[in-house]
Scaffold this motif. Structure first.
Motif, short mmCIF file in Angstrom:
data_model
loop_
_atom_site.label_atom_id
_atom_site.label_comp_id
_atom_site.label_asym_id
_atom_site.label_seq_id
_atom_site.Cartn_x
_atom_site.Cartn_y
_atom_site.Cartn_z
N TYR A 403 0.84 -1.21 0.00
CA TYR A 403 0.00 0.00 0.00
C TYR A 403 0.87 1.25 0.00
O TYR A 403 0.60 2.22 -0.73
CB TYR A 403 -0.92 0.00 1.22
CG TYR A 403 -1.61 1.32 1.48
CD1 TYR A 403 -2.74 1.68 0.75
CD2 TYR A 403 -1.11 2.20 2.44
CE1 TYR A 403 -3.36 2.90 0.98
CE2 TYR A 403 -1.73 3.42 2.67
CZ TYR A 403 -2.86 3.76 1.93
OH TYR A 403 -3.46 4.98 2.14
N GLU A 404 1.92 1.24 0.82
CA GLU A 404 2.82 2.39 0.90
C GLU A 404 3.53 2.63 -0.42
O GLU A 404 3.67 3.76 -0.89
CB GLU A 404 3.85 2.17 2.01
CG GLU A 404 4.85 3.30 2.14
CD GLU A 404 5.91 3.02 3.19
OE1 GLU A 404 6.95 3.72 3.17
OE2 GLU A 404 5.71 2.10 4.00
N VAL A 406 2.55 1.74 -3.46
CA VAL A 406 1.62 2.16 -4.49
C VAL A 406 1.10 3.58 -4.24
O VAL A 406 1.05 4.40 -5.16
CB VAL A 406 0.42 1.18 -4.58
CG1 VAL A 406 -0.66 1.72 -5.53
CG2 VAL A 406 0.90 -0.19 -5.06
N SER A 407 0.73 3.88 -3.00
CA SER A 407 0.12 5.18 -2.69
C SER A 407 1.13 6.26 -2.36
O SER A 407 0.82 7.46 -2.46
CB SER A 407 -0.85 5.02 -1.51
OG SER A 407 -0.13 4.74 -0.31
N ARG A 409 2.09 6.75 0.60
CA ARG A 409 1.78 7.17 1.97
C ARG A 409 2.01 6.00 2.92
O ARG A 409 1.55 4.88 2.68
CB ARG A 409 0.32 7.64 2.08
CG ARG A 409 0.02 8.88 1.28
CD ARG A 409 -1.32 9.49 1.67
NE ARG A 409 -2.40 8.54 1.48
CZ ARG A 409 -3.07 8.39 0.33
NH1 ARG A 409 -2.73 9.12 -0.73
NH2 ARG A 409 -4.04 7.52 0.23
#
Length: 447
Positions: A403-404, A406-407, A409
């Motif tokens: 997630y980090e 890809v985003s 964040r």
């Protein structure tokens, strides 16, 4: 009792090897990226440890709670829940200071090590022992059907031709194929006629819960093994080693015919003719209401003398692709089981087992061939289970890292803290449920 201890010893040794290697995978990548590892433990050590020593920045030890192991990596929210360290400014040697791809490799290190180790074991096993199997076509006299096999429509003497019209070369893979592929039919030759035995979802649910379904039909050539205390066999004076010759003057061609005869005479008195120390002896016994006498069966060599096994031997270079292929197929088969576990139709979740179930997979006598095969299988289980996207498992950390990446964040420390607690609750629930199933099965078995 001796068999239980041997099984427990094999399970403990196998899991110890796998846990150490799994944690070493995390440790190796952490050190590769200059990340500090504070602890490296086999088993968990709440309150105290059995052994510990410090080398450099890392404390190595053995805990007292044999539920796994861990490495404590600086700057990472894990099962230690070290909030004080996480409240301080990030340091260059901490996990949270590393690049996302480095953190990803550190988290995947354990799973990678388990997969690689399983493949290495399979390569070694094939090189050392080869592989032996019973061709389905060599089960010349058909099958002997246990209770579950009978319930789904199979009969003693059936010769299995195919599963969903696909021939299965290895006899031992017939039922696993039926279960894992969700087969709808089994083709058998019965009394000279080809018959389709249909498999329903209810049948699959029965098969998943059963350990014995079918076996090759064996001749009526056996002796009494262990005599159960308080059983009808003990009351009648049957002894271990008594070789069975006839029942009520009747002889049988196959063992399953003898078993069926006992069921048909449940609660009745019968005359057993046995050979004891070379002397013929008649024994009067009463068959239990379940249609048994209460002894284990030790088949004589002539009972299975017609079964012709095939053995494939591998040279060193041949064993490498063969071992990798076996490992890949094992991974595929294990992944298929997840479809069954989450299916409400098959209710496979009711068959989940804990440490007792895993320990029972090992043989009651120490056998290195079986030990390494089971260790490879458990290594794959450990790898796959750790990839599940559950917080507190490697897969949960990997999910947040992806997630980090890809985003762009990073999840907050407070979120990671709550996620870790949630994951630990989920894992504890699964452990309690699986081991609770073991306890229920034991109670049902003995009471």
């Amino acid at each position: 009792m001796e068999q239980v201890l041997i099984k427990a010893a094999q399970l403990l040794l196998s899991l110890s090897i796998l846990v150490v290697l799994h944690e070493f995978g995390h440790f190796a990548f952490a050190r590769l990226f200059k990340t500090r590892v504070e602890k490296f433990y086999l088993f968990f050590d709440p309150w105290f440890s059995l052994f510990k020593t410090k080398r450099g920045e890392t404390e190595y030890g053995i805990g007292w709670l044999p539920l796994g192991g861990y490495v404590k990596i600086s700057g990472m929210i894990d099962e230690s829940m070290d909030k004080e360290a996480m409240s301080q400014e990030p340091q260059p040697w901490e996990f949270r200071s590393k690049k996302p791809y480095q953190r990803l490799l550190i988290m995947l290190g354990g799973v990678m090590m388990n997969f690689i180790f399983a493949f290495i074991i399979y390569i070694g096993v094939l090189y050392a022992w080869g592989t032996q199997y019973l061709p389905t076509e060599n089960v010349k006299y058909g099958i002997s059907v246990h209770e579950t096999g009978e319930a789904i429509g199979l009969q003693n003497g059936d010769q299995i031709l195919s599963v969903d019209n696909q021939y299965i070369e290895d006899f031992q893979k017939i039922m696993p194929t039926v279960i894992l592929e969700g087969a709808k039919t089994i083709q058998v030759l019965r009394d000279g006629q080809k018959v389709d035995v249909e498999i329903s979802d209810d049948d699959l649910a029965l098969l998943i819960k059963s350990r014995q379904i079918i076996s090759p039909r064996l001749f009526f050539a056996f002796e009494a093994g262990k005599i159960q205390k308080g059983s009808q066999a003990e009351l009648a004076g049957l002894q271990k080693g008594d070789e069975f010759k006839s029942v009520n003057g009747q002889t049988f061609t196959y063992y399953d015919q003898f078993a069926q005869y006992l069921k048909a005479h449940a609660g009745q008195s019968i005359n057993l003719n046995v050979l004891r120390d070379g002397v013929s002896k008649d024994i009067q016994a009463t068959v239990s209401e379940e249609g048994t006498l209460g002894f284990s069966v030790a088949f004589l060599e002539e009972a299975s003398s017609f079964l012709e096994f095939e053995t494939i031997e591998y040279g060193f270079f041949e064993s490498i692709p063969a071992g990798i292929k076996r490992g890949v197929n094992t991974v595929k088969d294990y992944l298929k089981q997840f479809k069954l576990i989450f299916s409400p139709k098959t209710k496979a979740y009711e068959s989940l087992g804990g440490f007792i179930a895993i320990g029972n997979i090992f043989p009651g006598a120490w056998d290195w061939h079986s030990f390494w095969n089971m260790t490879a299988f458990l290594s794959i289980i450990l790898a796959v289970m750790n990839l599940l996207p559950i917080p507190a498992l490697d897969g949960g950390h990997v999910t947040f890292l992806l997630y980090e990446i890809v985003s762009g964040r990073k999840p907050g420390d407070k979120f990671m803290e709550y996620a870790q607690i949630t994951g630990m609750i989920i894992l504890l629930t699964l452990v309690l449920y699986a081991n609770g199933n073991d306890v229920v099965k034991l109670i049902n078995q003995y009471f």
